[in-house]
Design an enzyme around this catalytic site. Structure first.
Site, PDB file in Angstrom:
ATOM      1  N   GLU A 190      -9.458   4.752  -9.400  1.00 41.06           N
ATOM      2  CA  GLU A 190     -11.263   4.915  -9.319  1.00 41.06           C
ATOM      3  C   GLU A 190     -11.538   6.075 -10.152  1.00 41.06           C
ATOM      4  O   GLU A 190     -12.529   5.490 -10.768  1.00 41.06           O
ATOM      5  CB  GLU A 190     -11.608   5.448  -8.370  1.00 41.06           C
ATOM      6  CG  GLU A 190     -10.764   3.814  -7.306  1.00 41.06           C
ATOM      7  CD  GLU A 190     -10.231   4.308  -5.606  1.00 41.06           C
ATOM      8  OE1 GLU A 190     -10.115   5.116  -5.549  1.00 41.06           O
ATOM      9  OE2 GLU A 190      -9.758   3.999  -5.244  1.00 41.06           O
ATOM     10  N   GLU A 223       0.973   3.973  -9.679  1.00 42.19           N
ATOM     11  CA  GLU A 223      -0.411   3.061  -8.458  1.00 42.19           C
ATOM     12  C   GLU A 223      -0.929   2.097  -8.862  1.00 42.19           C
ATOM     13  O   GLU A 223      -1.978   2.220 -10.328  1.00 42.19           O
ATOM     14  CB  GLU A 223      -1.637   3.899  -7.785  1.00 42.19           C
ATOM     15  CG  GLU A 223      -1.594   5.062  -7.521  1.00 42.19           C
ATOM     16  CD  GLU A 223      -2.540   6.173  -7.100  1.00 42.19           C
ATOM     17  OE1 GLU A 223      -2.509   6.182  -5.701  1.00 42.19           O
ATOM     18  OE2 GLU A 223      -3.839   6.265  -7.081  1.00 42.19           O
ATOM     19  N   GLY A 283      -5.624  -0.150  -1.811  1.00 40.28           N
ATOM     20  CA  GLY A 283      -6.848  -0.824  -1.311  1.00 40.28           C
ATOM     21  C   GLY A 283      -7.445  -2.058  -0.830  1.00 40.28           C
ATOM     22  O   GLY A 283      -8.037  -3.141  -0.217  1.00 40.28           O
TER      23      GLY A 283
HETATM   24  P1  13P Z   1      -5.097   2.666  -0.454  1.00 41.11           P
HETATM   25  O1  13P Z   1      -3.631   3.515   0.498  1.00 41.11           O
HETATM   26  O2  13P Z   1      -5.862   2.323   0.308  1.00 41.11           O
HETATM   27  O3  13P Z   1      -4.339   1.576  -1.155  1.00 41.11           O
HETATM   28  O4  13P Z   1      -5.193   3.535  -1.903  1.00 41.11           O
HETATM   29  C1  13P Z   1      -4.123   4.045  -2.244  1.00 41.11           C
HETATM   30  C2  13P Z   1      -4.625   5.222  -3.381  1.00 41.11           C
HETATM   31  O5  13P Z   1      -5.601   4.980  -4.186  1.00 41.11           O
HETATM   32  C3  13P Z   1      -4.034   6.508  -3.176  1.00 41.11           C
HETATM   33  O6  13P Z   1      -4.397   7.030  -4.015  1.00 41.11           O
END
Ligand code: 13P
Length: 250
Positions: free
Chosen positions: A96, A166, A172
């Site tokens: 992000e 990730e 998300g």
């Molecule tokens: P989610 O578990 O909400 O998919 O997010 C993962 C994340 O970006 C953890 O840093």
């Protein structure tokens, strides 16, 4: 033997009135055995979370850091400030931040060096987008991100680094990488580490999985040989769900 680490990335959520009690509920549920547990709230919530977990095994981390020690850098937070606030870890280069705030492999590398200098443990995030995966470029992208982030990091320091894989398409979205898919990339990362730092170091570095990890899939993911924990977003905001993930890591 690598002790598992379950880290909650709370992202931009909660107020101090909510964060303190949630942290306390989690800390009470964790007890003294089991995996290492970390909570990474927004900067403003760090004191409330630190106080709530004081005396427990739960540690506190930040979600970002800046590389300069002090000065005219409006809006930024230094390594020393994070230590002063009670942080032991810092998440660096989350997708992000790469996507919305222009972070690059070079900035991730600078931030990693900065964290290591003050004994903050960096959690370096890497991961491919859906397009990159569908074009068959996952391995190349991960290699590029890892080698960029770790340029200039010596083997001694590497032992204190945590890596989080990730996949961007799993964050998300509710779409989790299958245990096999995640394991394949984790193994690739460990092989990369072995080639650069040798087997001893590579076997000690913890590689976390992140992306829609929840109670229902945690045991399968955490059961993979190269998955050493989780970086959990949404599910870390729910005490029961996060506790179940911690239990799955036991
Ligand atoms: P989610 O578990 O909400 O998919 O997010 C993962 C994340 O970006 C953890 O840093």
């Amino acid at each position: 033997m690598r002790t598992k680490l379950i880290a909650g990335n709370w992202k931009m959520n909660l107020t101090s009135g909510e964060a303190g009690p949630l942290a306390k509920t989690i800390a009470d549920a964790v007890g003294s055995d089991g995996p290492d547990v970390l909570l990474c709230p927004s900067f403003t919530l760090i004191p409330a979370v630190r106080d709530a977990v004081d005396g427990t095994k739960v540690q506190v981390g930040a979600q970002n850091i800046f590389w300069e020690p002090k000065g005219a850098y409006t809006g930024e937070v230094s390594a020393e400030m994070l230590i002063d606030a009670g942080c032991s870890h810092v998440i660096i280069g989350h997708s992000e931040r790469r996507q919305y705030f222009g972070e690059t492999d070079a900035s991730v590398q600078r931030k990693t060096m900065t964290a290591l200098k003050v004994d903050l443990i960096p959690i370096i995030c890497v991961g491919e987008t859906l397009d990159e995966r569908e074009e068959g470029r996952t391995e190349a992208i991960i290699d590029k991100q890892i080698s960029g982030a770790l340029t200039g990091i010596e083997a001694d320091d590497m032992l204190r680094v945590v890596i989080a894989y990730e996949p961007v398409w799993a964050i998300g979205t509710g779409r989790t990488a299958t245990p096999d898919t995640a394991q394949e990339v984790h193994k690739q990362i460990r092989t990369w580490l072995k080639n650069k730092y040798g087997k001893d170091v590579a076997e000690q570095v913890r590689i976390l999985y992140g992306g829609s990890m929840k109670a229902a899939n945690a045991a399968d993911l955490l059961g993979q040989p190269d998955i050493d924990g989780g970086l959990v977003g949404g599910a870390s905001l729910k005490a029961d769900e996060f506790k179940a993930i911690i239990d799955a890591a036991r």
